[in-house]
Write an enzyme that holds these catalytic residues in place. Structure first.
Site, PDB file in Angstrom:
ATOM      1  N   HIS A 103      32.543  26.263   3.845  1.00  0.00           N
ATOM      2  CA  HIS A 103      32.407  27.728   3.754  1.00  0.00           C
ATOM      3  C   HIS A 103      31.320  28.090   2.744  1.00  0.00           C
ATOM      4  O   HIS A 103      30.472  28.931   2.995  1.00  0.00           O
ATOM      5  CB  HIS A 103      33.708  28.373   3.238  1.00  0.00           C
ATOM      6  CG  HIS A 103      34.881  28.268   4.156  1.00  0.00           C
ATOM      7  ND1 HIS A 103      36.126  27.814   3.733  1.00  0.00           N
ATOM      8  CD2 HIS A 103      35.037  28.594   5.460  1.00  0.00           C
ATOM      9  CE1 HIS A 103      36.981  27.873   4.727  1.00  0.00           C
ATOM     10  NE2 HIS A 103      36.346  28.330   5.800  1.00  0.00           N
ATOM     11  N   LYS A 129      50.727  34.866   9.817  1.00  0.00           N
ATOM     12  CA  LYS A 129      50.359  33.455   9.665  1.00  0.00           C
ATOM     13  C   LYS A 129      50.793  32.966   8.284  1.00  0.00           C
ATOM     14  O   LYS A 129      50.499  33.609   7.272  1.00  0.00           O
ATOM     15  CB  LYS A 129      48.838  33.330   9.810  1.00  0.00           C
ATOM     16  CG  LYS A 129      48.362  31.934  10.115  1.00  0.00           C
ATOM     17  CD  LYS A 129      46.906  31.982  10.565  1.00  0.00           C
ATOM     18  CE  LYS A 129      46.170  30.699  10.239  1.00  0.00           C
ATOM     19  NZ  LYS A 129      44.736  30.812  10.490  1.00  0.00           N
ATOM     20  N   ARG A 167      30.664  24.146  13.419  1.00  0.00           N
ATOM     21  CA  ARG A 167      30.755  22.749  12.990  1.00  0.00           C
ATOM     22  C   ARG A 167      30.449  21.792  14.125  1.00  0.00           C
ATOM     23  O   ARG A 167      29.799  20.780  13.953  1.00  0.00           O
ATOM     24  CB  ARG A 167      32.173  22.454  12.453  1.00  0.00           C
ATOM     25  CG  ARG A 167      32.452  23.119  11.141  1.00  0.00           C
ATOM     26  CD  ARG A 167      33.909  23.080  10.816  1.00  0.00           C
ATOM     27  NE  ARG A 167      34.672  23.850  11.797  1.00  0.00           N
ATOM     28  CZ  ARG A 167      35.919  24.234  11.632  1.00  0.00           C
ATOM     29  NH1 ARG A 167      36.577  23.876  10.556  1.00  0.00           N
ATOM     30  NH2 ARG A 167      36.537  24.943  12.545  1.00  0.00           N
ATOM     31  N   SER A 211      39.990  24.044   6.523  1.00  0.00           N
ATOM     32  CA  SER A 211      40.998  24.319   5.488  1.00  0.00           C
ATOM     33  C   SER A 211      42.315  23.634   5.839  1.00  0.00           C
ATOM     34  O   SER A 211      43.007  23.115   4.954  1.00  0.00           O
ATOM     35  CB  SER A 211      41.228  25.826   5.353  1.00  0.00           C
ATOM     36  OG  SER A 211      40.043  26.456   4.944  1.00  0.00           O
TER      37      SER A 211
HETATM   38  O1  PNS Z   1      39.031  31.374   9.236  1.00  0.00           O
HETATM   39  P1  PNS Z   1      39.531  31.813  10.584  1.00  0.00           P
HETATM   40  O2  PNS Z   1      41.032  31.988  10.549  1.00  0.00           O
HETATM   41  O3  PNS Z   1      39.058  30.924  11.690  1.00  0.00           O
HETATM   42  O4  PNS Z   1      38.878  33.274  10.847  1.00  0.00           O
HETATM   43  C1  PNS Z   1      39.124  33.978  12.039  1.00  0.00           C
HETATM   44  C2  PNS Z   1      38.685  35.452  11.916  1.00  0.00           C
HETATM   45  C3  PNS Z   1      39.273  36.106  10.687  1.00  0.00           C
HETATM   46  C4  PNS Z   1      37.187  35.515  11.816  1.00  0.00           C
HETATM   47  C5  PNS Z   1      39.138  36.167  13.217  1.00  0.00           C
HETATM   48  O5  PNS Z   1      40.468  35.850  13.480  1.00  0.00           O
HETATM   49  C6  PNS Z   1      39.026  37.686  13.131  1.00  0.00           C
HETATM   50  O6  PNS Z   1      37.940  38.226  13.165  1.00  0.00           O
HETATM   51  N1  PNS Z   1      40.191  38.361  13.000  1.00  0.00           N
HETATM   52  C7  PNS Z   1      40.269  39.793  12.829  1.00  0.00           C
HETATM   53  C8  PNS Z   1      40.968  40.452  14.022  1.00  0.00           C
HETATM   54  C9  PNS Z   1      39.983  40.714  15.143  1.00  0.00           C
HETATM   55  O7  PNS Z   1      38.997  41.416  14.996  1.00  0.00           O
HETATM   56  N2  PNS Z   1      40.274  40.104  16.322  1.00  0.00           N
HETATM   57  C10 PNS Z   1      39.436  40.202  17.486  1.00  0.00           C
HETATM   58  C11 PNS Z   1      38.323  39.186  17.452  1.00  0.00           C
HETATM   59  S1  PNS Z   1      37.288  39.346  18.877  1.00  0.00           S
END
Ligand code: PNS
Length: 159
Positions: free
Chosen positions: A17, A41, A90, A127
């Site tokens: 990150h 979560k 990645r 993570s």
């Molecule tokens: O570190 P992560 O958990 O892979 O991050 C995922 C994240 C936070 C980028 C994604 O889940 C997100 O944008 N969530 C916010 C809710 C949202 O906008 N959902 C629709 C995505 S198209």
């Protein structure tokens, strides 16, 4: 003013990150690292702890801000005047889901997503894997910042 967002769970922040955040900070005027508040979560660190760790490890970048959000990322972008999301890729396995989210965010609010390939030194990192290795006593030094390393061992010892 080009302001971008690096969104994620950051439970906890890894060197992967940090590599993306630092490179984005070199390209844009302002980078907002946005921690998702996800009540459903189970996380190892609270949102406050994750924000605090991110603040510590990005302190050297004058143009990086740490924030938190719940709900849709596109709404966070609208509220904060952000037009693009930066994501690290990645491996090919990341691509399908990331592309789906990128296209949906564009469809929802014309928010662009820019992908940055991760440093190969960290391309195997996540993570979840860090937490699993650390939980079973494996050595994750060099893969997370030092402050995260000590907080990980404290937290896991208390479990
Ligand atoms: O570190 P992560 O958990 O892979 O991050 C995922 C994240 C936070 C980028 C994604 O889940 C997100 O944008 N969530 C916010 C809710 C949202 O906008 N959902 C629709 C995505 S198209």
């Amino acid at each position: 003013m080009h302001r971008v967002v690096c969104p994620g769970s950051f439970d906890p922040v890894t060197m992967g990150h940090l590599d993306i955040i630092g490179r984005a900070a070199g390209l844009y005027d302002e980078v907002i690292v946005a921690v998702l508040i996800n009540m459903t979560k189970k996380s190892l660190f609270t949102v406050d702890e994750r924000v605090e760790m991110l603040r510590e490890v990005t302190a050297r970048y004058g143009n990086v801000k740490i924030d938190r959000f719940h709900g849709l990322l596109v709404d966070f972008c609208a509220t904060n005047g952000v037009t693009a999301v930066i994501k690290g890729l990645r491996a090919v396995s990341d691509f399908e889901y990331e592309m789906q989210m990128a296209q949906m965010n564009y469809r929802l609010a014309r928010v662009e997503t820019l992908f940055m390939t991760t440093n190969p030194l960290y391309s195997f990192l996540s993570s979840s894997l860090i937490k699993e290795i650390a939980r079973y006593g494996g050595d994750v030094s060099g893969l997370v910042p030092d402050t995260v390393l000590s907080r990980l061992s404290e937290r896991l010892a208390a479990e």
